[in-house]
Design a protein around this motif. Structure first.
Motif, PDB file in Angstrom:
ATOM      1  N   GLN A 221       1.332  -1.916  -2.485  1.00 14.65           N
ATOM      2  CA  GLN A 221       2.727  -2.196  -2.152  1.00 14.65           C
ATOM      3  C   GLN A 221       3.319  -3.285  -3.053  1.00 14.65           C
ATOM      4  O   GLN A 221       4.428  -3.167  -3.567  1.00 14.65           O
ATOM      5  CB  GLN A 221       2.795  -2.629  -0.679  1.00 14.65           C
ATOM      6  CG  GLN A 221       4.199  -2.883  -0.171  1.00 14.65           C
ATOM      7  CD  GLN A 221       4.951  -1.568  -0.002  1.00 14.65           C
ATOM      8  OE1 GLN A 221       4.532  -0.712   0.762  1.00 14.65           O
ATOM      9  NE2 GLN A 221       6.029  -1.400  -0.745  1.00 14.65           N
ATOM     10  N   ASN A 222       2.528  -4.340  -3.269  1.00 15.46           N
ATOM     11  CA  ASN A 222       2.955  -5.434  -4.133  1.00 15.46           C
ATOM     12  C   ASN A 222       3.286  -4.960  -5.529  1.00 15.46           C
ATOM     13  O   ASN A 222       4.319  -5.298  -6.091  1.00 15.46           O
ATOM     14  CB  ASN A 222       1.809  -6.448  -4.276  1.00 15.46           C
ATOM     15  CG  ASN A 222       2.033  -7.622  -3.379  1.00 15.46           C
ATOM     16  OD1 ASN A 222       3.154  -7.822  -2.902  1.00 15.46           O
ATOM     17  ND2 ASN A 222       0.987  -8.380  -3.143  1.00 15.46           N
ATOM     18  N   GLU A 223       2.361  -4.169  -6.066  1.00 17.24           N
ATOM     19  CA  GLU A 223       2.547  -3.637  -7.416  1.00 17.24           C
ATOM     20  C   GLU A 223       3.775  -2.721  -7.438  1.00 17.24           C
ATOM     21  O   GLU A 223       4.577  -2.762  -8.372  1.00 17.24           O
ATOM     22  CB  GLU A 223       1.280  -2.863  -7.795  1.00 17.24           C
ATOM     23  CG  GLU A 223       1.263  -2.314  -9.194  1.00 17.24           C
ATOM     24  CD  GLU A 223       0.742  -3.318 -10.217  1.00 17.24           C
ATOM     25  OE1 GLU A 223       0.343  -4.418  -9.805  1.00 17.24           O
ATOM     26  OE2 GLU A 223       0.763  -2.984 -11.416  1.00 17.24           O
ATOM     27  N   TYR A 227       7.739  -2.469  -9.690  1.00 13.31           N
ATOM     28  CA  TYR A 227       8.232  -1.344 -10.484  1.00 13.31           C
ATOM     29  C   TYR A 227       9.360  -0.597  -9.778  1.00 13.31           C
ATOM     30  O   TYR A 227       9.732   0.490 -10.204  1.00 13.31           O
ATOM     31  CB  TYR A 227       7.086  -0.367 -10.765  1.00 13.31           C
ATOM     32  CG  TYR A 227       6.170  -0.800 -11.882  1.00 13.31           C
ATOM     33  CD1 TYR A 227       6.262  -0.236 -13.149  1.00 13.31           C
ATOM     34  CD2 TYR A 227       5.208  -1.776 -11.676  1.00 13.31           C
ATOM     35  CE1 TYR A 227       5.418  -0.620 -14.164  1.00 13.31           C
ATOM     36  CE2 TYR A 227       4.351  -2.168 -12.686  1.00 13.31           C
ATOM     37  CZ  TYR A 227       4.465  -1.585 -13.926  1.00 13.31           C
ATOM     38  OH  TYR A 227       3.610  -1.967 -14.937  1.00 13.31           O
ATOM     39  N   ASN A 228       9.821  -1.167  -8.679  1.00 15.89           N
ATOM     40  CA  ASN A 228      10.891  -0.515  -7.949  1.00 15.89           C
ATOM     41  C   ASN A 228      10.449   0.858  -7.409  1.00 15.89           C
ATOM     42  O   ASN A 228      11.208   1.823  -7.400  1.00 15.89           O
ATOM     43  CB  ASN A 228      12.100  -0.361  -8.879  1.00 15.89           C
ATOM     44  CG  ASN A 228      13.345  -0.054  -8.105  1.00 15.89           C
ATOM     45  OD1 ASN A 228      13.398  -0.289  -6.887  1.00 15.89           O
ATOM     46  ND2 ASN A 228      14.345   0.480  -8.784  1.00 15.89           N
ATOM     47  N   VAL A 229       9.194   0.920  -7.010  1.00 15.00           N
ATOM     48  CA  VAL A 229       8.623   2.179  -6.537  1.00 15.00           C
ATOM     49  C   VAL A 229       8.454   2.116  -5.017  1.00 15.00           C
ATOM     50  O   VAL A 229       8.074   1.091  -4.469  1.00 15.00           O
ATOM     51  CB  VAL A 229       7.245   2.421  -7.193  1.00 15.00           C
ATOM     52  CG1 VAL A 229       6.447   3.477  -6.458  1.00 15.00           C
ATOM     53  CG2 VAL A 229       7.416   2.809  -8.657  1.00 15.00           C
ATOM     54  N   GLN A 230       8.777   3.239  -4.357  1.00 12.53           N
ATOM     55  CA  GLN A 230       8.559   3.305  -2.897  1.00 12.53           C
ATOM     56  C   GLN A 230       7.176   3.875  -2.620  1.00 12.53           C
ATOM     57  O   GLN A 230       6.779   4.851  -3.259  1.00 12.53           O
ATOM     58  CB  GLN A 230       9.554   4.269  -2.285  1.00 12.53           C
ATOM     59  CG  GLN A 230      10.914   3.696  -2.033  1.00 12.53           C
ATOM     60  CD  GLN A 230      11.765   4.763  -1.372  1.00 12.53           C
ATOM     61  OE1 GLN A 230      11.314   5.474  -0.475  1.00 12.53           O
ATOM     62  NE2 GLN A 230      12.995   4.880  -1.843  1.00 12.53           N
ATOM     63  N   LEU A 231       6.498   3.276  -1.677  1.00 11.05           N
ATOM     64  CA  LEU A 231       5.164   3.750  -1.348  1.00 11.05           C
ATOM     65  C   LEU A 231       5.176   4.484  -0.011  1.00 11.05           C
ATOM     66  O   LEU A 231       5.669   3.956   0.977  1.00 11.05           O
ATOM     67  CB  LEU A 231       4.207   2.552  -1.283  1.00 11.05           C
ATOM     68  CG  LEU A 231       2.778   2.869  -0.896  1.00 11.05           C
ATOM     69  CD1 LEU A 231       2.112   3.704  -1.967  1.00 11.05           C
ATOM     70  CD2 LEU A 231       1.996   1.581  -0.678  1.00 11.05           C
ATOM     71  N   HIS A 232       4.694   5.721  -0.016  1.00  8.08           N
ATOM     72  CA  HIS A 232       4.526   6.448   1.244  1.00  8.08           C
ATOM     73  C   HIS A 232       3.044   6.667   1.475  1.00  8.08           C
ATOM     74  O   HIS A 232       2.381   7.261   0.638  1.00  8.08           O
ATOM     75  CB  HIS A 232       5.211   7.819   1.184  1.00  8.08           C
ATOM     76  CG  HIS A 232       6.699   7.718   1.129  1.00  8.08           C
ATOM     77  ND1 HIS A 232       7.507   8.815   1.017  1.00  8.08           N
ATOM     78  CD2 HIS A 232       7.508   6.645   1.146  1.00  8.08           C
ATOM     79  CE1 HIS A 232       8.764   8.421   0.984  1.00  8.08           C
ATOM     80  NE2 HIS A 232       8.795   7.111   1.056  1.00  8.08           N
ATOM     81  N   ILE A 269       8.655   7.488  -6.344  1.00 13.73           N
ATOM     82  CA  ILE A 269       7.925   7.487  -5.076  1.00 13.73           C
ATOM     83  C   ILE A 269       6.446   7.760  -5.318  1.00 13.73           C
ATOM     84  O   ILE A 269       6.104   8.711  -6.025  1.00 13.73           O
ATOM     85  CB  ILE A 269       8.493   8.561  -4.120  1.00 13.73           C
ATOM     86  CG1 ILE A 269       9.978   8.303  -3.875  1.00 13.73           C
ATOM     87  CG2 ILE A 269       7.727   8.571  -2.811  1.00 13.73           C
ATOM     88  CD1 ILE A 269      10.680   9.423  -3.171  1.00 13.73           C
ATOM     89  N   LEU A 270       5.627   6.909  -4.759  1.00 15.64           N
ATOM     90  CA  LEU A 270       4.189   7.137  -4.821  1.00 15.64           C
ATOM     91  C   LEU A 270       3.732   7.546  -3.429  1.00 15.64           C
ATOM     92  O   LEU A 270       3.969   6.827  -2.466  1.00 15.64           O
ATOM     93  CB  LEU A 270       3.460   5.856  -5.250  1.00 15.64           C
ATOM     94  CG  LEU A 270       1.957   6.014  -5.444  1.00 15.64           C
ATOM     95  CD1 LEU A 270       1.669   6.682  -6.791  1.00 15.64           C
ATOM     96  CD2 LEU A 270       1.236   4.676  -5.387  1.00 15.64           C
ATOM     97  N   THR A 271       3.132   8.738  -3.329  1.00 17.14           N
ATOM     98  CA  THR A 271       2.696   9.216  -2.019  1.00 17.14           C
ATOM     99  C   THR A 271       1.171   9.328  -1.984  1.00 17.14           C
ATOM    100  O   THR A 271       0.585   9.973  -2.844  1.00 17.14           O
ATOM    101  CB  THR A 271       3.297  10.609  -1.734  1.00 17.14           C
ATOM    102  OG1 THR A 271       4.673  10.571  -2.055  1.00 17.14           O
ATOM    103  CG2 THR A 271       3.122  10.991  -0.280  1.00 17.14           C
ATOM    104  N   ILE A 272       0.600   8.682  -0.987  1.00 20.34           N
ATOM    105  CA  ILE A 272      -0.841   8.808  -0.800  1.00 20.34           C
ATOM    106  C   ILE A 272      -1.041   9.593   0.472  1.00 20.34           C
ATOM    107  O   ILE A 272      -0.540   9.190   1.524  1.00 20.34           O
ATOM    108  CB  ILE A 272      -1.493   7.419  -0.627  1.00 20.34           C
ATOM    109  CG1 ILE A 272      -1.079   6.495  -1.769  1.00 20.34           C
ATOM    110  CG2 ILE A 272      -3.004   7.546  -0.533  1.00 20.34           C
ATOM    111  CD1 ILE A 272      -1.557   5.059  -1.572  1.00 20.34           C
ATOM    112  N   SER A 273      -1.727  10.738   0.404  1.00 15.77           N
ATOM    113  CA  SER A 273      -1.937  11.471   1.649  1.00 15.77           C
ATOM    114  C   SER A 273      -3.389  11.911   1.775  1.00 15.77           C
ATOM    115  O   SER A 273      -4.056  12.200   0.794  1.00 15.77           O
ATOM    116  CB  SER A 273      -0.987  12.664   1.753  1.00 15.77           C
ATOM    117  OG  SER A 273      -0.942  13.346   0.539  1.00 15.77           O
ATOM    118  N   GLU A 274      -3.816  11.941   3.013  1.00 13.95           N
ATOM    119  CA  GLU A 274      -5.210  12.274   3.313  1.00 13.95           C
ATOM    120  C   GLU A 274      -5.277  13.637   3.966  1.00 13.95           C
ATOM    121  O   GLU A 274      -4.357  14.026   4.675  1.00 13.95           O
ATOM    122  CB  GLU A 274      -5.778  11.260   4.323  1.00 13.95           C
ATOM    123  CG  GLU A 274      -5.776   9.844   3.834  1.00 13.95           C
ATOM    124  CD  GLU A 274      -6.008   8.870   4.980  1.00 13.95           C
ATOM    125  OE1 GLU A 274      -6.046   9.303   6.146  1.00 13.95           O
ATOM    126  OE2 GLU A 274      -6.130   7.673   4.695  1.00 13.95           O
TER     127      GLU A 274
END
Ligand SMILES: Nc1ncnc2c1ncn2[C@@H]1O[C@H](COP(=O)(O)OP(=O)(O)OP(=O)(O)O)[C@@H](O)[C@H]1O
Ligand SMILES: [Mg+2]
Length: 350
Positions: A221-223, A227-232, A269-274
């Motif tokens: 999230q910090n990183e 970069y003005n990136v949203q984390l999902h 947008i960076l999406t991490i999904s399991e």
């Protein structure tokens, strides 16, 4: 007799698990096998009788499946080309030859190609692990030799820094700060080198991937904010436990997420999904970014040690990740379709 031959060629083009292109003297596509249509992601009705120049108009010349010279009698055997349609990437092995009439005049040409993607990736995997093993050995030896002198340089610098501080020499103190920072960078690099060699203190235990990811989401999230990136983060409930080393697994997720974020310099947008793949018995983590994507000619190289397209990159990130995941019996794969990239990390569960 002719009838039988006609039937055979019809069936051949329809059923055969090969790409077949039949080309007439005007360099038009006379016929095409169903499998070729699939691989090219084109529809037979749309391309039959069209000029091949027109059909492949958007493909760069070095990646053309066909060249006009084919009609001059240039015979091709086992020519390897990579091909990407909108969905999938193929490694193809291609043969071509001309067709002649009874007087020996060229009347057309044919091209036959086979999808050897699986074979190629197996071969590449073997090559890659050979290379990694070699680099690992060299790295392990060198890294220790670099680390020792660094430790004493760092120690003395810290003493100098203190002395400068005591004497009010601010400028000199700032210089030592910069030097200490650079030493940390070298240290980090050396650590990554060491990771390439067989890690010695791996502690495999039963862990939950969700817990690992939860632990590092704040760091990502910090990183991302920078970069003005949203984390999902889309956690999945009840993932089966896997056997892995927590710290190493964290490192993999961090590296891949960092790459994703770095691929979105203008935000995204960076999406991490399991998810769970119950057929293959894997826990899968998809890390998707909406960034620049990876050109198909680069994709083959990104897991190679030292391959980087960044000014300050080491190119070690992904090769380290691959090594770690490989040792856990998992896989790390990439899909990039021009826009955005998804890395899929799979880890087997019992
Ligand atoms: N999500 C992504 N989107 C676009 N390109 C990517 C992505 N991930 C990796 N790459 C490409 O793969 C290359 C290799 O990645 P890798 O993590 O191994 O090294 P790096 O990021 O360049 O350097 P380092 O990890 O040391 O900072 C990158 O330079 C980049 O070109
Ligand atoms: Mg990286």
């Amino acid at each position: 007799m002719l009838n039988l031959l006609q039937r055979f060629s019809d069936a051949f083009l329809k059923d055969i698990n090969l790409g077949v292109l039949l080309i007439d003297m005007d360099y038009r596509l006379a016929d095409i096998s169903d499998r070729a249509c699939q691989m090219l992601a084109m529809e037979k009705e749309h391309i039959r009788n069209k000029s091949l120049d027109e059909i492949f108009a958007t493909v760069p010349s070095q990646h053309q499946l066909v060249q006009r010279t084919i009609l001059n009698g240039a015979i091709v055997r086992n020519h390897a080309v990579s091909w990407t349609n909108n969905q999938e990437r193929f490694d193809l092995l291609l043969d071509s030859n001309v067709l002649k009439d009874s007087q020996g005049n060229i009347v057309g040409a044919y091209i036959i190609f086979k999808d050897v993607t699986n074979m190629r990736s197996l071969e590449q995997m073997v090559q890659r692990s050979d290379r990694l093993a070699m680099i690992g050995q060299i790295a392990a030896g060198t890294a220790h030799e670099i680390r020792n002198p660094l430790t004493s340089i760092k120690g003395f610098l810290q003493m100098l820094r203190r002395t400068f501080g005591d004497r009010g020499m601010d400028k000199e103190q700032n210089f030592t700060d910069v030097m200490l920072g650079e030493i940390d960078r070298i240290n980090a690099l050396v650590n990554e080198f060491l990771m390439l060699s067989k890690p010695k203190h791996v502690a495999y235990e039963r862990i939950g991937v969700t817990e690992v990811l939860r632990g590092i989401v704040p760091v990502i999230q910090n990183e991302a904010i920078l970069y003005n990136v949203q984390l999902h983060y889309e956690a999945s409930t009840h993932l089966p436990e896997v056997t892995a080393d927590i710290e190493l697994l964290k490192q993999v997720f961090l590296n891949v997420c960092k790459n994703g974020i770095e691929a979105m310099p203008d935000g995204g947008i960076l999406t991490i999904s399991e998810r769970v793949d119950t057929t293959e018995r894997n826990v899968c983590v998809d890390i998707h970014d909406t960034g620049t994507g990876i050109p198909m000619f680069v994709v083959d190289k990104i897991f190679d040690p030292f391959f980087t397209t960044k000014d300050t990159g080491t190119g070690l990130g992904l090769s380290v990740c691959q090594r770690i995941i490989h040792d856990m019996g998992g896989t790390i794969r990439v899909a990039s379709k021009g826009f955005g990239t998804t890395f899929t990390i799979t880890i087997p569960y019992m």
